[in-house]
Design an enzyme around this catalytic site. Structure first.
Site, PDB file in Angstrom:
ATOM      1  N   ASN A   7       7.713  -9.530  -2.632  1.00 23.56           N
ATOM      2  CA  ASN A   7       7.672  -8.899  -1.518  1.00 23.56           C
ATOM      3  C   ASN A   7       7.026  -9.800  -0.330  1.00 23.56           C
ATOM      4  O   ASN A   7       6.372 -10.673  -0.413  1.00 23.56           O
ATOM      5  CB  ASN A   7       6.372  -7.871  -1.721  1.00 23.56           C
ATOM      6  CG  ASN A   7       5.854  -7.117  -0.458  1.00 23.56           C
ATOM      7  OD1 ASN A   7       6.036  -7.441   0.725  1.00 23.56           O
ATOM      8  ND2 ASN A   7       5.663  -5.972  -0.434  1.00 23.56           N
ATOM      9  N   HIS A  10       4.813 -10.522   4.284  1.00 19.23           N
ATOM     10  CA  HIS A  10       4.123 -11.569   4.989  1.00 19.23           C
ATOM     11  C   HIS A  10       4.606 -12.556   5.546  1.00 19.23           C
ATOM     12  O   HIS A  10       3.882 -13.535   6.394  1.00 19.23           O
ATOM     13  CB  HIS A  10       2.709 -11.853   3.996  1.00 19.23           C
ATOM     14  CG  HIS A  10       1.684 -10.507   3.928  1.00 19.23           C
ATOM     15  ND1 HIS A  10       1.523  -9.671   4.969  1.00 19.23           N
ATOM     16  CD2 HIS A  10       1.718  -9.911   2.722  1.00 19.23           C
ATOM     17  CE1 HIS A  10       0.819  -8.766   4.396  1.00 19.23           C
ATOM     18  NE2 HIS A  10       0.816  -8.698   3.145  1.00 19.23           N
ATOM     19  N   HIS A  43       8.105  -3.378   2.817  1.00 18.74           N
ATOM     20  CA  HIS A  43       7.362  -2.368   3.393  1.00 18.74           C
ATOM     21  C   HIS A  43       7.858  -2.230   4.896  1.00 18.74           C
ATOM     22  O   HIS A  43       7.419  -2.885   5.580  1.00 18.74           O
ATOM     23  CB  HIS A  43       6.168  -2.402   3.147  1.00 18.74           C
ATOM     24  CG  HIS A  43       5.186  -1.100   3.517  1.00 18.74           C
ATOM     25  ND1 HIS A  43       4.017  -0.973   2.982  1.00 18.74           N
ATOM     26  CD2 HIS A  43       5.878   0.153   3.875  1.00 18.74           C
ATOM     27  CE1 HIS A  43       3.542   0.553   3.530  1.00 18.74           C
ATOM     28  NE2 HIS A  43       4.965   1.072   3.857  1.00 18.74           N
ATOM     29  N   ARG A  45       6.873  -0.423   7.628  1.00 10.05           N
ATOM     30  CA  ARG A  45       5.614   0.478   8.075  1.00 10.05           C
ATOM     31  C   ARG A  45       6.033   0.944   9.268  1.00 10.05           C
ATOM     32  O   ARG A  45       6.896   0.494  10.192  1.00 10.05           O
ATOM     33  CB  ARG A  45       4.387  -0.477   8.364  1.00 10.05           C
ATOM     34  CG  ARG A  45       3.991  -1.100   7.066  1.00 10.05           C
ATOM     35  CD  ARG A  45       2.592  -1.913   7.303  1.00 10.05           C
ATOM     36  NE  ARG A  45       1.478  -0.591   7.097  1.00 10.05           N
ATOM     37  CZ  ARG A  45       0.744  -0.426   6.152  1.00 10.05           C
ATOM     38  NH1 ARG A  45       0.724  -1.117   5.233  1.00 10.05           N
ATOM     39  NH2 ARG A  45      -0.185   0.615   6.231  1.00 10.05           N
ATOM     40  N   ARG A  49       4.424  -3.507  11.635  1.00  9.30           N
ATOM     41  CA  ARG A  49       3.532  -4.648  11.827  1.00  9.30           C
ATOM     42  C   ARG A  49       4.136  -5.937  11.470  1.00  9.30           C
ATOM     43  O   ARG A  49       3.797  -7.093  11.866  1.00  9.30           O
ATOM     44  CB  ARG A  49       1.910  -4.297  11.543  1.00  9.30           C
ATOM     45  CG  ARG A  49       1.877  -4.298   9.854  1.00  9.30           C
ATOM     46  CD  ARG A  49       0.778  -4.256   9.380  1.00  9.30           C
ATOM     47  NE  ARG A  49       0.052  -3.023   9.800  1.00  9.30           N
ATOM     48  CZ  ARG A  49      -0.982  -2.513   8.876  1.00  9.30           C
ATOM     49  NH1 ARG A  49      -1.432  -3.229   7.898  1.00  9.30           N
ATOM     50  NH2 ARG A  49      -1.548  -1.532   9.202  1.00  9.30           N
ATOM     51  N   GLU A  70      10.070  -0.481   0.309  1.00  8.33           N
ATOM     52  CA  GLU A  70       8.746   0.196   0.297  1.00  8.33           C
ATOM     53  C   GLU A  70       8.654   1.206   1.458  1.00  8.33           C
ATOM     54  O   GLU A  70       8.780   0.759   2.550  1.00  8.33           O
ATOM     55  CB  GLU A  70       7.328  -0.463   0.164  1.00  8.33           C
ATOM     56  CG  GLU A  70       6.874  -0.822  -1.105  1.00  8.33           C
ATOM     57  CD  GLU A  70       5.644  -1.720  -0.937  1.00  8.33           C
ATOM     58  OE1 GLU A  70       5.111  -1.575   0.021  1.00  8.33           O
ATOM     59  OE2 GLU A  70       5.764  -2.797  -1.839  1.00  8.33           O
ATOM     60  N   THR A 101      -1.589  -1.465   1.811  1.00  4.63           N
ATOM     61  CA  THR A 101      -1.585   0.017   1.020  1.00  4.63           C
ATOM     62  C   THR A 101      -2.905  -0.075   0.144  1.00  4.63           C
ATOM     63  O   THR A 101      -3.236  -0.778  -0.934  1.00  4.63           O
ATOM     64  CB  THR A 101      -0.253   0.066   0.004  1.00  4.63           C
ATOM     65  OG1 THR A 101       0.715  -0.355   0.647  1.00  4.63           O
ATOM     66  CG2 THR A 101      -0.121   1.440  -0.502  1.00  4.63           C
ATOM     67  N   GLU A 151       5.372   3.269 -10.030  1.00  2.00           N
ATOM     68  CA  GLU A 151       4.789   1.762  -9.917  1.00  2.00           C
ATOM     69  C   GLU A 151       3.235   1.962 -10.286  1.00  2.00           C
ATOM     70  O   GLU A 151       2.672   2.704  -9.249  1.00  2.00           O
ATOM     71  CB  GLU A 151       5.065   1.153  -8.582  1.00  2.00           C
ATOM     72  CG  GLU A 151       4.328  -0.253  -8.442  1.00  2.00           C
ATOM     73  CD  GLU A 151       4.765  -1.020  -7.291  1.00  2.00           C
ATOM     74  OE1 GLU A 151       6.004  -0.657  -6.844  1.00  2.00           O
ATOM     75  OE2 GLU A 151       3.842  -1.872  -6.784  1.00  2.00           O
ATOM     76  N   HIS A 191       0.471  -4.805  -6.948  1.00  2.00           N
ATOM     77  CA  HIS A 191      -0.592  -4.864  -6.049  1.00  2.00           C
ATOM     78  C   HIS A 191      -1.999  -5.687  -6.657  1.00  2.00           C
ATOM     79  O   HIS A 191      -2.286  -5.494  -7.553  1.00  2.00           O
ATOM     80  CB  HIS A 191      -1.048  -3.453  -5.542  1.00  2.00           C
ATOM     81  CG  HIS A 191      -1.623  -3.410  -4.174  1.00  2.00           C
ATOM     82  ND1 HIS A 191      -2.685  -4.087  -3.882  1.00  2.00           N
ATOM     83  CD2 HIS A 191      -0.969  -2.804  -3.033  1.00  2.00           C
ATOM     84  CE1 HIS A 191      -2.814  -3.797  -2.539  1.00  2.00           C
ATOM     85  NE2 HIS A 191      -1.825  -3.111  -1.984  1.00  2.00           N
TER      86      HIS A 191
HETATM   87  N1  PXP Z   1       3.380  -2.739  -4.522  1.00  2.00           N
HETATM   88  C1  PXP Z   1       3.201  -1.815  -3.435  1.00  2.00           C
HETATM   89  C2  PXP Z   1       3.563  -0.401  -3.595  1.00  2.00           C
HETATM   90  C3  PXP Z   1       2.665  -2.397  -2.297  1.00  2.00           C
HETATM   91  O1  PXP Z   1       2.485  -1.608  -1.380  1.00  2.00           O
HETATM   92  C4  PXP Z   1       2.218  -3.840  -2.287  1.00  2.00           C
HETATM   93  C5  PXP Z   1       2.008  -4.282  -0.898  1.00  2.00           C
HETATM   94  O2  PXP Z   1       2.868  -4.218   0.103  1.00  2.00           O
HETATM   95  C6  PXP Z   1       2.643  -4.685  -3.370  1.00  2.00           C
HETATM   96  C7  PXP Z   1       3.139  -4.081  -4.591  1.00  2.00           C
HETATM   97  C8  PXP Z   1       2.451  -5.979  -3.179  1.00  2.00           C
HETATM   98  O3  PXP Z   1       0.926  -6.416  -3.343  1.00  2.00           O
HETATM   99  P1  PXP Z   1       0.585  -7.782  -2.807  1.00  2.00           P
HETATM  100  O4  PXP Z   1       0.934  -8.182  -1.663  1.00  2.00           O
HETATM  101  O5  PXP Z   1      -1.117  -7.742  -3.273  1.00  2.00           O
HETATM  102  O6  PXP Z   1       1.076  -8.705  -4.114  1.00  2.00           O
END
Ligand code: PXP
Length: 238
Positions: A7, A10, A43, A45, A49, A70, A101, A151, A191
């Site tokens: 992901n 960031h 994601h 959003r 952001r 996402e 999330t 998930e 997550h």
């Molecule tokens: N899975 C989902 C559904 C999420 O919303 C997120 C955060 O965007 C992640 C996984 C990844 O989480 P993390 O950034 O804490 O690894």
């Protein structure tokens, strides 16, 4: 072996801190893919952001491995997914005030809307996963509505402090995995997973795909800092 989707939200967060054009998440996706990532997750959003519409469009064109979008089940975002057609969408709850999330999607409360969104995604050939708490009622609704995958939210595991609490959360994930698999769903997890806490979850058989973001981007910043500093020093000196 379980697959890893990185992901890269960031990376875009750092870009948005200056509203400039670097670091580009599209470049980051290429690096992840060269390193062997099985998928790229972002994601989009509603408040844009971090990841924006341009990123999603370009990632769809350039990501050669799985592109997992996402998204919330808000109409405006569902329409974008229909146009972009990622390989997979992961449906998540979205609250404008949250840092990330916070919980799983309440598929029981949102059953009617979810049924429509799943149908619309399937009409476009998009796989559907739903990000949920590892609870039986949530899993069974996803199966009933024809989702392809769930998930499982690993946040409670990641936040557990004591060995007893960690074991309890791992058992919840194992139980949820069993229920989901019996209902014919593919099982993903994500997550809050980090370099320190991944191993016990990675040992759970039947978790097919991990979505990991913040920890990988954090590590990338630090393992890249030495090289980045050296390159700037060389330019100043020359
Ligand atoms: N899975 C989902 C559904 C999420 O919303 C997120 C955060 O965007 C992640 C996984 C990844 O989480 P993390 O950034 O804490 O690894």
């Amino acid at each position: 072996m379980a697959l890893l989707n990185v992901n890269i939200d960031h990376v875009a967060t750092v870009r948005q801190a200056r509203r400039t054009d670097e670091p580009d998440p599209v470049w980051a996706a290429v690096q992840c893919e060269l390193a062997g990532a099985n998928g790229i997750t972002v994601h989009l959003r509603q408040d844009r952001r971090h990841i924006n519409d341009r990123d999603v469009r370009l990632l769809k064109q350039t990501v050669a491995c799985k592109f997992n979008l996402e998204m919330s089940i808000a109409e405006q975002i569902v329409k974008i997914a229909e146009q972009i057609k990622p390989h997979q969408v992961t449906l998540v709850p979205e609250n404008r005030q949250e840092l990330t999330t916070e919980g799983g999607l309440d598929c029981v409360a949102n059953k009617a809307r979810l049924a429509k969104v799943i149908r619309r995604m399937h009409n476009k050939g998009i796989l559907v996963s739903a990000f949920i708490a590892p609870q039986e009622e949530q899993i069974l609704v996803c199966a009933e509505l024809g989702a392809d995958a769930v998930e499982l939210h690993t946040g409670p595991y990641a936040n557990a402090k004591t060995d007893r609490e960690i074991e309890k959360q791992l058992n919840n994930l194992r139980d949820a995995r069993d229920i989901a698999a019996a209902a014919g769903l593919i099982v993903h997890a994500g997550h809050g997973l980090t370099y320190r806490n991944i191993k016990p979850v990675a040992k759970i058989e039947g978790l097919c795909e991990f979505n990991i973001g913040h920890s990988i981007v954090s590590r990338a910043v630090l393992v890249g800092m030495f090289q980045a500093t050296k390159e700037m020093m060389e330019l100043i000196r020359s």
